[in-house]
Design a protein around this motif. Sequence first.
Motif, PDB file in Angstrom:
ATOM      1  N   SER A  48      64.456  26.287 -62.738  1.00  0.00           N
ATOM      2  CA  SER A  48      64.566  26.976 -63.109  1.00  0.00           C
ATOM      3  C   SER A  48      64.037  26.761 -64.593  1.00  0.00           C
ATOM      4  O   SER A  48      65.033  25.766 -65.526  1.00  0.00           O
ATOM      5  CB  SER A  48      65.632  27.171 -62.785  1.00  0.00           C
ATOM      6  N   SER A  49      63.113  27.467 -65.838  1.00  0.00           N
ATOM      7  CA  SER A  49      63.493  27.329 -67.088  1.00  0.00           C
ATOM      8  C   SER A  49      63.382  28.945 -67.725  1.00  0.00           C
ATOM      9  O   SER A  49      62.753  29.730 -67.178  1.00  0.00           O
ATOM     10  CB  SER A  49      62.183  26.413 -67.373  1.00  0.00           C
ATOM     11  N   LYS A  50      63.753  29.077 -68.962  1.00  0.00           N
ATOM     12  CA  LYS A  50      63.485  30.097 -69.699  1.00  0.00           C
ATOM     13  C   LYS A  50      62.349  30.369 -70.055  1.00  0.00           C
ATOM     14  O   LYS A  50      62.431  31.729 -70.471  1.00  0.00           O
ATOM     15  CB  LYS A  50      64.856  30.645 -70.613  1.00  0.00           C
ATOM     16  N   PHE A  51      61.358  28.944 -69.642  1.00  0.00           N
ATOM     17  CA  PHE A  51      59.926  29.082 -70.357  1.00  0.00           C
ATOM     18  C   PHE A  51      59.439  29.232 -69.724  1.00  0.00           C
ATOM     19  O   PHE A  51      57.696  29.645 -69.720  1.00  0.00           O
ATOM     20  CB  PHE A  51      59.922  28.086 -71.089  1.00  0.00           C
ATOM     21  N   ARG A  52      59.727  29.679 -68.386  1.00  0.00           N
ATOM     22  CA  ARG A  52      59.277  29.576 -66.621  1.00  0.00           C
ATOM     23  C   ARG A  52      57.659  30.883 -67.174  1.00  0.00           C
ATOM     24  O   ARG A  52      56.430  30.978 -66.251  1.00  0.00           O
ATOM     25  CB  ARG A  52      59.746  29.519 -65.441  1.00  0.00           C
ATOM     26  N   ASN A  53      57.946  31.984 -67.601  1.00  0.00           N
ATOM     27  CA  ASN A  53      57.419  33.084 -67.854  1.00  0.00           C
ATOM     28  C   ASN A  53      56.702  33.265 -69.152  1.00  0.00           C
ATOM     29  O   ASN A  53      56.217  34.177 -69.728  1.00  0.00           O
ATOM     30  CB  ASN A  53      58.360  34.011 -67.507  1.00  0.00           C
ATOM     31  N   VAL A  54      56.729  32.430 -70.016  1.00  0.00           N
ATOM     32  CA  VAL A  54      56.432  32.363 -70.927  1.00  0.00           C
ATOM     33  C   VAL A  54      53.845  32.780 -71.519  1.00  0.00           C
ATOM     34  O   VAL A  54      53.699  32.208 -70.103  1.00  0.00           O
ATOM     35  CB  VAL A  54      56.341  30.582 -72.165  1.00  0.00           C
ATOM     36  N   TYR A  55      53.904  33.777 -71.895  1.00  0.00           N
ATOM     37  CA  TYR A  55      52.034  34.738 -71.792  1.00  0.00           C
ATOM     38  C   TYR A  55      52.238  34.028 -73.083  1.00  0.00           C
ATOM     39  O   TYR A  55      52.499  34.308 -74.086  1.00  0.00           O
ATOM     40  CB  TYR A  55      52.417  35.359 -70.621  1.00  0.00           C
ATOM     41  N   GLY A  56      50.531  34.330 -72.544  1.00  0.00           N
ATOM     42  CA  GLY A  56      49.904  34.184 -74.216  1.00  0.00           C
ATOM     43  C   GLY A  56      49.145  35.625 -74.162  1.00  0.00           C
ATOM     44  O   GLY A  56      48.766  36.436 -72.985  1.00  0.00           O
ATOM     45  N   LYS A  57      49.559  36.308 -75.498  1.00  0.00           N
ATOM     46  CA  LYS A  57      49.162  37.266 -75.507  1.00  0.00           C
ATOM     47  C   LYS A  57      47.652  37.584 -76.825  1.00  0.00           C
ATOM     48  O   LYS A  57      48.421  36.715 -78.050  1.00  0.00           O
ATOM     49  CB  LYS A  57      49.912  38.311 -76.338  1.00  0.00           C
ATOM     50  N   VAL A  58      46.811  37.623 -76.853  1.00  0.00           N
ATOM     51  CA  VAL A  58      46.114  37.931 -77.656  1.00  0.00           C
ATOM     52  C   VAL A  58      45.816  38.923 -78.793  1.00  0.00           C
ATOM     53  O   VAL A  58      46.393  40.193 -78.405  1.00  0.00           O
ATOM     54  CB  VAL A  58      44.762  38.048 -76.938  1.00  0.00           C
ATOM     55  N   ALA A  59      45.437  38.414 -80.114  1.00  0.00           N
ATOM     56  CA  ALA A  59      45.782  39.680 -80.859  1.00  0.00           C
ATOM     57  C   ALA A  59      44.262  40.866 -80.950  1.00  0.00           C
ATOM     58  O   ALA A  59      43.824  41.020 -80.153  1.00  0.00           O
ATOM     59  CB  ALA A  59      45.356  39.092 -82.398  1.00  0.00           C
ATOM     60  N   SER A  60      45.322  42.001 -81.509  1.00  0.00           N
ATOM     61  CA  SER A  60      44.022  42.866 -81.274  1.00  0.00           C
ATOM     62  C   SER A  60      42.412  42.817 -82.340  1.00  0.00           C
ATOM     63  O   SER A  60      42.695  41.811 -82.763  1.00  0.00           O
ATOM     64  CB  SER A  60      43.888  44.902 -81.521  1.00  0.00           C
ATOM     65  N   ARG A  61      41.391  43.427 -82.027  1.00  0.00           N
ATOM     66  CA  ARG A  61      40.213  43.140 -82.715  1.00  0.00           C
ATOM     67  C   ARG A  61      40.176  43.029 -84.167  1.00  0.00           C
ATOM     68  O   ARG A  61      39.752  42.541 -84.659  1.00  0.00           O
ATOM     69  CB  ARG A  61      38.753  43.796 -82.537  1.00  0.00           C
ATOM     70  N   GLU A  62      40.956  44.246 -83.944  1.00  0.00           N
ATOM     71  CA  GLU A  62      41.383  44.699 -85.642  1.00  0.00           C
ATOM     72  C   GLU A  62      42.162  43.332 -86.276  1.00  0.00           C
ATOM     73  O   GLU A  62      42.619  43.146 -87.920  1.00  0.00           O
ATOM     74  CB  GLU A  62      42.132  45.918 -85.902  1.00  0.00           C
ATOM     75  N   ASN A  63      42.728  42.546 -85.334  1.00  0.00           N
ATOM     76  CA  ASN A  63      43.323  41.292 -86.604  1.00  0.00           C
ATOM     77  C   ASN A  63      42.867  40.537 -86.167  1.00  0.00           C
ATOM     78  O   ASN A  63      43.732  39.331 -86.379  1.00  0.00           O
ATOM     79  CB  ASN A  63      45.127  41.329 -85.397  1.00  0.00           C
ATOM     80  N   CYS A  64      42.143  40.010 -85.366  1.00  0.00           N
ATOM     81  CA  CYS A  64      41.228  39.271 -85.722  1.00  0.00           C
ATOM     82  C   CYS A  64      40.441  38.837 -86.955  1.00  0.00           C
ATOM     83  O   CYS A  64      40.845  39.758 -87.974  1.00  0.00           O
ATOM     84  CB  CYS A  64      40.114  38.881 -84.533  1.00  0.00           C
ATOM     85  N   TYR A  65      39.766  37.601 -87.404  1.00  0.00           N
ATOM     86  CA  TYR A  65      39.008  37.442 -88.820  1.00  0.00           C
ATOM     87  C   TYR A  65      37.514  37.124 -87.620  1.00  0.00           C
ATOM     88  O   TYR A  65      36.938  36.379 -87.455  1.00  0.00           O
ATOM     89  CB  TYR A  65      39.459  35.952 -88.910  1.00  0.00           C
ATOM     90  N   GLU A  66      36.531  37.878 -87.967  1.00  0.00           N
ATOM     91  CA  GLU A  66      34.794  38.089 -87.710  1.00  0.00           C
ATOM     92  C   GLU A  66      34.188  37.345 -89.065  1.00  0.00           C
ATOM     93  O   GLU A  66      34.651  37.569 -90.163  1.00  0.00           O
ATOM     94  CB  GLU A  66      34.897  39.704 -87.684  1.00  0.00           C
ATOM     95  N   CYS A  67      32.984  37.325 -88.568  1.00  0.00           N
ATOM     96  CA  CYS A  67      31.822  37.420 -89.286  1.00  0.00           C
ATOM     97  C   CYS A  67      31.974  35.600 -90.299  1.00  0.00           C
ATOM     98  O   CYS A  67      31.839  36.180 -91.356  1.00  0.00           O
ATOM     99  CB  CYS A  67      31.093  37.728 -90.560  1.00  0.00           C
ATOM    100  N   ILE A  68      32.562  34.697 -89.414  1.00  0.00           N
ATOM    101  CA  ILE A  68      32.921  33.356 -89.963  1.00  0.00           C
ATOM    102  C   ILE A  68      32.547  32.287 -89.965  1.00  0.00           C
ATOM    103  O   ILE A  68      31.980  32.199 -88.575  1.00  0.00           O
ATOM    104  CB  ILE A  68      34.600  33.135 -89.654  1.00  0.00           C
ATOM    105  N   PRO A  69      31.406  31.696 -90.874  1.00  0.00           N
ATOM    106  CA  PRO A  69      30.236  30.896 -89.969  1.00  0.00           C
ATOM    107  C   PRO A  69      30.827  29.221 -90.390  1.00  0.00           C
ATOM    108  O   PRO A  69      30.713  28.942 -90.475  1.00  0.00           O
ATOM    109  CB  PRO A  69      29.098  30.957 -91.499  1.00  0.00           C
ATOM    110  N   ILE A  70      31.693  29.001 -88.640  1.00  0.00           N
ATOM    111  CA  ILE A  70      32.612  28.045 -88.363  1.00  0.00           C
ATOM    112  C   ILE A  70      31.447  26.701 -88.404  1.00  0.00           C
ATOM    113  O   ILE A  70      30.349  26.928 -87.924  1.00  0.00           O
ATOM    114  CB  ILE A  70      32.839  27.834 -86.652  1.00  0.00           C
ATOM    115  N   THR A  71      31.669  25.710 -88.428  1.00  0.00           N
ATOM    116  CA  THR A  71      30.984  24.743 -88.502  1.00  0.00           C
ATOM    117  C   THR A  71      30.530  24.137 -87.196  1.00  0.00           C
ATOM    118  O   THR A  71      31.516  24.895 -86.285  1.00  0.00           O
ATOM    119  CB  THR A  71      32.192  23.101 -89.420  1.00  0.00           C
TER     120      THR A  71
END
Length: 475
Positions: free
Chosen positions: A9-32
């Motif tokens: 039993s763990s309080k973190f057993r149901n932790v889930y990942g939530k991706v930010a909406s498109r407007e809260n991302c950072y676009e057009c970045i020339p990553i190395t």
Amino acid sequence: MSWRPQYRSSKFRNVYGKVASRENCYECIPITKNVHDNPFCAVNPKFLAIVTESAGGGSFLVIPLHQTGRIESNHPKVCGHQGTVLDIKWNPFLENLIASCSEDTSVRIWEIPDGGLKRNMTEAVLELYGHSRRVGLIEWHPTANNILFSAGYDYKILIWNLEEGEAVKMIDCHTDVILCMSFNTDGSLLATTCKDKKLRLLEPRSGRVVQAASCKNHRVTRVVFLGDMKRLLTTGVSRWNTRQLALWDQEDLSMPLVEDEIDGLSGLLFPFYDVDTHMLYLAGKGDGNIRYYEITVEKPFLTYLMEFRSAAPQKGLGVMPKHGLDVSACEVFRFYKLITLKNLIEPISMIVPRRSETYQEDIYPMTPGLEPALGPKEWLSGMNRDPVLMSLKEGYRKEPKAAFKAPVRDKKSLVVNGIDLLENVPPRTENELLRMFYRQQDEIRRLKEQLAQRELLIRQLELELRNLRNSPKES
């Protein structure tokens, strides 16, 4: 005999990942496109920094965290390095101060204004020279202010006192390239992994090797201290080239407590540990998923919880400090995922599902804040202190007491403890020799092209001169 469940039993057993909406991302970045095994991203509650692709020298972007959406191609950059930037780290106590290291053998400290950059920044507040080869790793001390560690391809670790702007200690016990560095909670111990297949536990002030493990069956690449549990966790590759993780007892590195094979993929595994929740996150370079586990002091020590899956592969990952999370949404961890194929930075929040909207004290204990526990002279004199803790309730934050003033220096210091750091330079690696060979070949090709162009120009001038001499004179 009473029935007992097979799972823990763990309080973190149901932790889930939530991706930010498109407007809260950072676009057009020339990553190395550099293949160096680093995250290439650093984040704090004010800024997001990303190492970018550049034509000459090295540069990285610094974006105010709230400035989401499309980033213009002419956005100002930090571009003072003469070589490719290999690692960047924000100061844990001063949110406007960032350190960077590069192939130009230097470590530089930059001070970013509160509103972000208005023009390209080329002048660092402090330039640190001491390595004879390129510098691949930097780490800030977790409790002492203005103490920075750097590891170079000269197999040395230098300890910098930024108040003096000089290297005050040198650790030279490694026999090959250093791959990773990690501190324990109070910064009294340093764990390193090396290309010579050894895991070392060091006393950073003296440079003494407390323990060393020769990992022939588990070739270590990354290491992380597991808080105050007196445990180390490493990721690496088995003798059958499968990715695996291993859990070690800090007091005895002769054999790992646990060895667990993950999969047969080839990408490097980045481990991230959350001291407050005792959760471990594993993210593979080139993978799209993030696995997470819970660490306990008793057997089985490592419990698999769940996996966040995504189709987009990650180049690297930045991690938000605890005091920058959204406690009202029960967010316990946040990644900033670098997606090279889309030139996109995507925030991923790890959330504990709770119905109550009140402050959840069980998942938000007191956590390290912005106040350093020691000054650089205190730590160098031998003192150790645990981090100064803060509460996340109601967004409480203490004003940082740390400060930085760049020292004034007349010349570059290359001598530490009476030893010239440019002496006894180790032999160059095969990759470095190949890089030098191809660079020289390109230079020879360029010079030949220039010579051919000049010869063509000379022939054209000779032909014009001959035509002028042979032409009839005007009456």
